[in-house]
Design an enzyme around this catalytic site. Structure first.
Site, PDB file in Angstrom:
ATOM      1  CE  LYS A  41      -2.793  -2.341   3.440  1.00 11.90           C
ATOM      2  NZ  LYS A  41      -3.198  -2.281   4.864  1.00 11.90           N
ATOM      3  N   GLY A  42       2.136   1.077   0.317  1.00 14.31           N
ATOM      4  CA  GLY A  42       2.986   2.225   0.607  1.00 14.31           C
ATOM      5  C   GLY A  42       3.107   3.257  -0.504  1.00 14.31           C
ATOM      6  CD  GLU A  97       7.700  -0.340  -3.439  1.00 13.00           C
ATOM      7  OE1 GLU A  97       6.719   0.292  -3.041  1.00 13.00           O
ATOM      8  OE2 GLU A  97       7.806  -1.567  -3.318  1.00 13.00           O
ATOM      9  CG  ASP A  98       6.623   2.768  -0.202  1.00  9.65           C
ATOM     10  OD1 ASP A  98       7.003   1.792  -0.872  1.00  9.65           O
ATOM     11  OD2 ASP A  98       6.134   2.651   0.931  1.00  9.65           O
ATOM     12  CG  ASP A 101      14.625  -2.016   3.463  1.00 13.71           C
ATOM     13  OD1 ASP A 101      15.772  -2.455   3.595  1.00 13.71           O
ATOM     14  OD2 ASP A 101      13.948  -1.638   4.430  1.00 13.71           O
ATOM     15  CE  LYS A 129      15.557   2.462   5.376  1.00 14.52           C
ATOM     16  NZ  LYS A 129      15.039   1.526   6.406  1.00 14.52           N
ATOM     17  CG  PHE A 150      11.442   1.870  11.018  1.00 20.44           C
ATOM     18  CD1 PHE A 150      11.460   0.541  10.616  1.00 20.44           C
ATOM     19  CD2 PHE A 150      10.223   2.539  11.080  1.00 20.44           C
ATOM     20  CE1 PHE A 150      10.271  -0.124  10.300  1.00 20.44           C
ATOM     21  CE2 PHE A 150       9.035   1.879  10.759  1.00 20.44           C
ATOM     22  CZ  PHE A 150       9.071   0.546  10.369  1.00 20.44           C
ATOM     23  CB  VAL A 151      11.673   6.441   6.924  1.00 23.93           C
ATOM     24  CG1 VAL A 151      13.017   7.113   7.179  1.00 23.93           C
ATOM     25  CG2 VAL A 151      11.802   5.415   5.813  1.00 23.93           C
ATOM     26  CG  ASP A 157       3.102   0.400   7.519  1.00 24.46           C
ATOM     27  OD1 ASP A 157       3.957   0.185   6.625  1.00 24.46           O
ATOM     28  OD2 ASP A 157       2.628  -0.501   8.220  1.00 24.46           O
ATOM     29  NE  ARG A 163      -0.261   1.795   5.262  1.00 25.35           N
ATOM     30  CZ  ARG A 163       0.684   0.936   4.876  1.00 25.35           C
ATOM     31  NH1 ARG A 163       1.699   1.351   4.147  1.00 25.35           N
ATOM     32  NH2 ARG A 163       0.620  -0.343   5.207  1.00 25.35           N
TER      33      ARG A 163
END
Ligand code: PRP
Length: 174
Positions: A41-42, A97-98, A101, A129, A150-151, A157, A163
């Protein structure tokens, strides 16, 4: 809920960078339609803003992925939870994509979508990242490189919270 964390990327900086990315994508794809595929969902806020920053006509679809053992990403197990509604065969596709990682999600998706024979496929990610990468991913349009913190916010989220924050924040102590 109190707003937590310290701001890493401000709302204004996000707006400016998304506008730049949209201009670059518009120049690279002078002819539409360009198929924007958001990964749930990001990516929802980034996709909504990026789509409106692109002057080329776009079509929008979503795909759902869940990965097992997020904290043990070497397993690389990924499952499709929602498929596309549209066929992408012969189409120009931009996966939105948000954050990238470990790269597990996009590595899996790239292979899956390539089997559907799009004419072209590239990736746009707001956050990257690189220090966490375990699977190779080529991000053509990258918004910000960030350190291994951690963002949350702007789609990202923590246990489904945060979010809708307009900026990207670091949650310290996680
Ligand atoms: C997050 C993020 C990316 C993925 C990136 O999604 O939105 O899709 O992880 O991580 P990776 O590069 O290590 O694969 P998540 O699974 O948390 O789902 P969400 O978007 O619904 O929050």
């Amino acid at each position: 809920m109190t707003v937590a964390g310290r701001v890493l990327i401000s709302e204004q900086d996000i707006r400016r960078r998304v506008a730049e990315m949209g201009a670059q994508i518009s120049a690279d794809y002078p002819q539409g339609p360009l198929y924007l595929i958001g990964i749930l969902k990001g990516s929802c806020f980034f996709l909504a803003d990026l789509a409106r920053a692109i002057s080329t006509p776009v079509r929008i679809d979503f795909i759902g992925i869940s990965s097992y053992g997020k904290n043990n990403t070497t397993s690389g197990e990924v499952k499709l939870t929602k498929d596309l509604d549209l066929s992408i065969e012969g189409c120009d596709v931009l996966v939105v994509e948000d954050i990238v990682d470990s790269g597990v999600t996009l590595n899996y998706l790239s292979h899956l979508l390539a089997q559907r024979k799009p004419r072209s496929m590239r990736i746009a990610a707001l956050l990257d990242k690189p220090s966490r990468r375990q699977r190779a991913v080529e991000v053509k349009y990258s918004g910000f490189r960030i350190p291994d913190e951690f963002v949350v916010g702007y789609g990202l989220d923590y246990a489904e919270d945060y979010r809708a924050l307009p900026d990207v924040r670091v949650l310290d102590g996680l």
